[in-house]
Design an enzyme around this catalytic site. Sequence first.
Site, mmCIF file in Angstrom:
data_model
loop_
_atom_site.group_PDB
_atom_site.id
_atom_site.type_symbol
_atom_site.label_atom_id
_atom_site.label_comp_id
_atom_site.label_asym_id
_atom_site.label_seq_id
_atom_site.Cartn_x
_atom_site.Cartn_y
_atom_site.Cartn_z
ATOM 1 N N LYS A 56 0.730 -1.307 0.033
ATOM 2 C CA LYS A 56 -0.016 -0.144 0.093
ATOM 3 C C LYS A 56 0.806 1.171 0.113
ATOM 4 O O LYS A 56 1.946 1.201 0.483
ATOM 5 C CB LYS A 56 -0.742 0.136 1.244
ATOM 6 C CG LYS A 56 -2.299 0.727 1.081
ATOM 7 C CD LYS A 56 -3.297 -0.157 0.410
ATOM 8 C CE LYS A 56 -4.559 0.670 0.144
ATOM 9 N NZ LYS A 56 -5.488 -0.048 -0.597
ATOM 10 N N ASP A 92 -6.790 4.394 -5.149
ATOM 11 C CA ASP A 92 -7.409 4.303 -3.792
ATOM 12 C C ASP A 92 -8.114 5.610 -3.754
ATOM 13 O O ASP A 92 -8.380 6.374 -4.584
ATOM 14 C CB ASP A 92 -6.361 3.914 -2.697
ATOM 15 C CG ASP A 92 -7.225 3.375 -1.537
ATOM 16 O OD1 ASP A 92 -7.530 4.021 -0.750
ATOM 17 O OD2 ASP A 92 -7.423 1.999 -1.479
#
Length: 445
Positions: free
Chosen positions: A126, A166
Amino acid sequence: MSYVDEIYLQVEKKDSHEPEFLQAVKEVLESLRPVIEANEDKYRAEGLLERMVEPERIVMFRVPWVDDNGKVQVNRGYRIQFNSAIGPYKGGLRFHPSVNLSILKFLAFEQTFKNSLSGLPIGGGKGGSDFDPKFKSDREVMAFCQSFMTELYKHIGANCDVPAGDIGVGAREIGYLYGQYKRITGLYEGVLTGKGLTYGGSLARKEATGYGLVYILDEMLKAAGKNIEDARVVISGSGNVAIYAAEKAMQMGAKVITLSDSNGYIYDENGINLDIVKEIKEVRRGRIKEYTAFSDTAKYVEGCKNIWQVPCDIALPCATQNEIDRESALKLIENGCYAVAEGANMPAELGAVDVFLESKILYMPSKAANAGGVSVSALEMSQNSERLSWSFEKVDEELKNIMSNIYRKTSEAAVKYGHEGNFVVGANIAGFEKVAEAMLAQGIC
């Protein structure tokens, strides 16, 4: 002291300043007790949990850029490469003022098990920045993205680490990031997913997380003898996940009655008109309260917490982490909600999760429920490798099969370890076992 308790205390001591990461580790380790206790000697000898809760690599860097007034701005950039035991790191980039190391570590940790559940050969990662793309011009966003990628490109690659979008990172941002990567490296490769259709993107990627959420919800409902048709559905958020969860739920006969953004929520007892929402959010990049100008029956409520007081049959939290606390969970149950499936990452606090499990409603946690997005990202990687573009129908069918298999693996793992119907335990164990087996096979690394 048990191995689980020992490892959590170690993490708590080292990372006491990272509440989101601690929350994620605690939730996962607690639900893994049955499988860890059954293999404790082997896991201890290999230091498995010690390695599993520590990222393989954390990259943190400054991102300088120049705004439209000629002023130099500096943000902080991150990439967490958490676990590559089953494939290259895969996970989104988040651009939002709330981004910090704790949040990204929790997301990367969760991503490891989510990606494992998908059945696809991808590890967990991430990244992102505390940059806020809202109210920035296209030129400012481009300037930031180019500066961000000028550092990030050193650490990613098609067979190493493949970021995606995201929160705050949509088609515009991915395009600027990809252009800069190609410009610096001279490589035209599938290093980012969520790309535009003209340069290697996949059909159904935009819809994937929301559609996948409803596909696994449908599997959970059918197994319990229930049906999504005519159900009243409360959805939080109004980004891609929320919009396309609403779209698929409506296609399957449900009535979606709420959507929200960071300022408040709309409630329409007659059902949300999604065409209006798409015009506001996708075309104009506006605020959800604008919806009331187009609907006589819709109400706008300032603030987001009370959205969970709206009576419903099904709740789909699709906004952000920890948006449902214990009080909100109790209110949902009191008002007749019988199913919750998480479109956002860790949207329920631990107290809320306890309420859902104690009440024995149908509850599907995020690492299983929102795996559709990363699954189609992996399918985009496959298409890039093949130099092919699949039809929407083929991608959608693959997505539906993946979500069905995630439900099956989650349910079977819960039953195997004596927790039938507890999909938190099932999802964590099913994701963990594959990663653990790969790590043990590859030695101490």
